[in-house]
Design an enzyme around this catalytic site. Sequence first.
Site, short mmCIF file in Angstrom:
data_model
loop_
_atom_site.label_atom_id
_atom_site.label_comp_id
_atom_site.label_asym_id
_atom_site.label_seq_id
_atom_site.Cartn_x
_atom_site.Cartn_y
_atom_site.Cartn_z
N CYS A 130 42.00 54.37 27.40
CA CYS A 130 41.65 53.80 26.09
C CYS A 130 41.40 54.87 25.02
CB CYS A 130 40.46 52.87 26.22
SG CYS A 130 39.15 53.52 27.26
N HIS A 243 35.72 52.52 20.47
CA HIS A 243 35.54 53.96 20.68
C HIS A 243 35.88 54.70 19.39
CE1 HIS A 243 35.19 53.09 24.85
NE2 HIS A 243 36.26 53.68 25.33
N1 LIG Z 1 36.85 48.20 29.57
C1 LIG Z 1 37.77 48.89 28.93
O1 LIG Z 1 37.66 49.17 27.72
C2 LIG Z 1 39.01 49.35 29.63
C3 LIG Z 1 40.01 49.96 28.88
C4 LIG Z 1 41.16 50.38 29.52
C5 LIG Z 1 41.30 50.17 30.86
N2 LIG Z 1 40.31 49.57 31.57
C6 LIG Z 1 40.52 49.36 33.01
O2 LIG Z 1 40.62 47.97 33.26
C7 LIG Z 1 40.08 47.68 34.53
C8 LIG Z 1 39.01 46.61 34.40
O3 LIG Z 1 38.00 47.05 33.52
P1 LIG Z 1 36.90 46.08 32.92
O4 LIG Z 1 36.18 46.91 31.93
O5 LIG Z 1 37.47 44.76 32.50
O6 LIG Z 1 35.96 45.85 34.21
P2 LIG Z 1 34.97 44.63 34.55
O7 LIG Z 1 34.42 44.01 33.33
O8 LIG Z 1 34.02 45.18 35.55
O9 LIG Z 1 35.94 43.55 35.27
C9 LIG Z 1 36.49 43.77 36.54
C10 LIG Z 1 37.39 42.60 36.92
O10 LIG Z 1 37.98 42.90 38.18
C11 LIG Z 1 37.74 41.82 39.07
N3 LIG Z 1 37.59 42.28 40.45
C12 LIG Z 1 36.70 43.16 40.95
N4 LIG Z 1 36.86 43.27 42.28
C13 LIG Z 1 37.87 42.44 42.63
C14 LIG Z 1 38.50 42.09 43.85
N5 LIG Z 1 38.11 42.64 45.02
N6 LIG Z 1 39.51 41.21 43.82
C15 LIG Z 1 39.90 40.65 42.66
N7 LIG Z 1 39.36 40.93 41.47
C16 LIG Z 1 38.35 41.82 41.47
C17 LIG Z 1 36.43 41.22 38.59
O11 LIG Z 1 36.33 39.92 39.10
P3 LIG Z 1 34.87 39.25 39.40
O12 LIG Z 1 34.32 38.82 38.08
O13 LIG Z 1 35.23 38.11 40.29
O14 LIG Z 1 34.04 40.31 40.05
C18 LIG Z 1 36.65 41.28 37.08
O15 LIG Z 1 37.49 40.23 36.68
C19 LIG Z 1 39.60 49.03 35.10
O16 LIG Z 1 40.63 49.57 35.88
C20 LIG Z 1 39.40 49.85 33.87
O17 LIG Z 1 39.52 51.24 34.12
C21 LIG Z 1 39.18 49.15 30.99
#
Ligand SMILES: NC(=O)c1ccc[n+]([C@@H]2O[C@H](COP(=O)([O-])OP(=O)(O)OC[C@H]3O[C@@H](n4cnc5c(N)ncnc54)[C@H](OP(=O)(O)O)[C@@H]3O)[C@@H](O)[C@H]2O)c1
Length: 334
Positions: A130, A243
């Site tokens: 990001c 950010h």
């Molecule tokens: N946040 C950002 O700004 C951003 C930007 C770029 C990239 N990313 C990337 O995007 C990804 C997610 O980030 P996020 O910020 O959205 O994280 P988050 O809010 O913690 O969400 C994680 C998601 O993954 C699911 N999950 C976790 N364990 C799982 C499993 N065993 N099987 C299936 N689903 C599972 C969770 O489902 P449950 O609700 O059921 O636990 C939730 O839907 C990461 O790889 C991160 O590096 C994030």
Amino acid sequence: MNRNPHVAVVGATGAVGLEMIKTLEGRRFPVGRLTLLASARSVGKKLVFRGQEIPVQELKRDVFSGIDLALFSAGGSISKEFAPLAARAGCVVVDNSSAFRMDEEVPLVVPEINAADVKQHRGIIANPNCTTAITLMALYPLHRAFGIKRIFASSYQAVSGTGAKAIEELQRQVRQVVVGEAVTREVYPHQIAFNVLPHVDSFLASGYTREEMKMENEGRKIMHHPTFRASVTCVRVPVYRAHSVAVTADCEKPVSVEAAREVLRGAPGLDVVDDPSKNEYPMPLYLAEKCNCAVGRLRKDCALDNGLCFWVSGDQLLKGAALNAVQIAEVLLQ
Ligand SMILES: NC(=O)c1ccc[n+]([C@@H]2O[C@H](COP(=O)([O-])OP(=O)(O)OC[C@H]3O[C@@H](n4cnc5c(N)ncnc54)[C@H](OP(=O)(O)O)[C@@H]3O)[C@@H](O)[C@H]2O)c1
């Protein structure tokens, strides 16, 4: 690809996944059918898309048959395990994690910069880090005009970049501080409320963090600029969303503020907000939920001969994740 694809959002209940659903709807992406996937913990939850409640299903190895496009945002280990399975089932994956970004067979794409790379995919396309994506929205047009040799940068990264639990952590800690309770920590190694942490992602032997090195590594791949160098300090700040990055760019060609501003005014997906006399500059508070990034504080660097300083802000849940992923999907449909 099917003109009205069956789309899956993997990690649908997370900070990025929820934005993915909103972005698909907001940009009128021609979704034929939407499948929402998350962990077993979320089975029973329903999320709204185009006014309809859609139940969240558990991500399992056999769910991808019949799905045309899967937008993954459930973390690197889930992507490593399930994205190749999805690709083998005939689905095109756009992955938000860092799992495949530096894989030579996987295009790493910011559509405003290297949309043509999408066509080289073999089932998986990676969405960049990001902070890198937001920085490149301003840096790449400047690179085309003035040739960027290297940058020195510091980021100011919002807690939503860490996910839904980190948003709750900041909310809880702010309340705890205000009412005089002991502050509890679950996500970050230190209190984030009323503090800044010069620490994003894990430390490498060099002393930089993994997040800091993504700017150079991913920047080289996206800009097709193999000699690009970036020295970055990534900092987590108590901001909920969007950010910001303070950048000093060392250019090959002479650069003036006027010429740089002209270039940036013509850059897609970027607004120039730069009038110090009126206290106008980009700020994360006002860029949250905005599709465009914004650049300001343009000035000649006083310590480099061909240096330009700027400040760029953008919603990392959108341009750094969901919006960029949906834009990639739009390129796939072209
Ligand atoms: N946040 C950002 O700004 C951003 C930007 C770029 C990239 N990313 C990337 O995007 C990804 C997610 O980030 P996020 O910020 O959205 O994280 P988050 O809010 O913690 O969400 C994680 C998601 O993954 C699911 N999950 C976790 N364990 C799982 C499993 N065993 N099987 C299936 N689903 C599972 C969770 O489902 P449950 O609700 O059921 O636990 C939730 O839907 C990461 O790889 C991160 O590096 C994030």
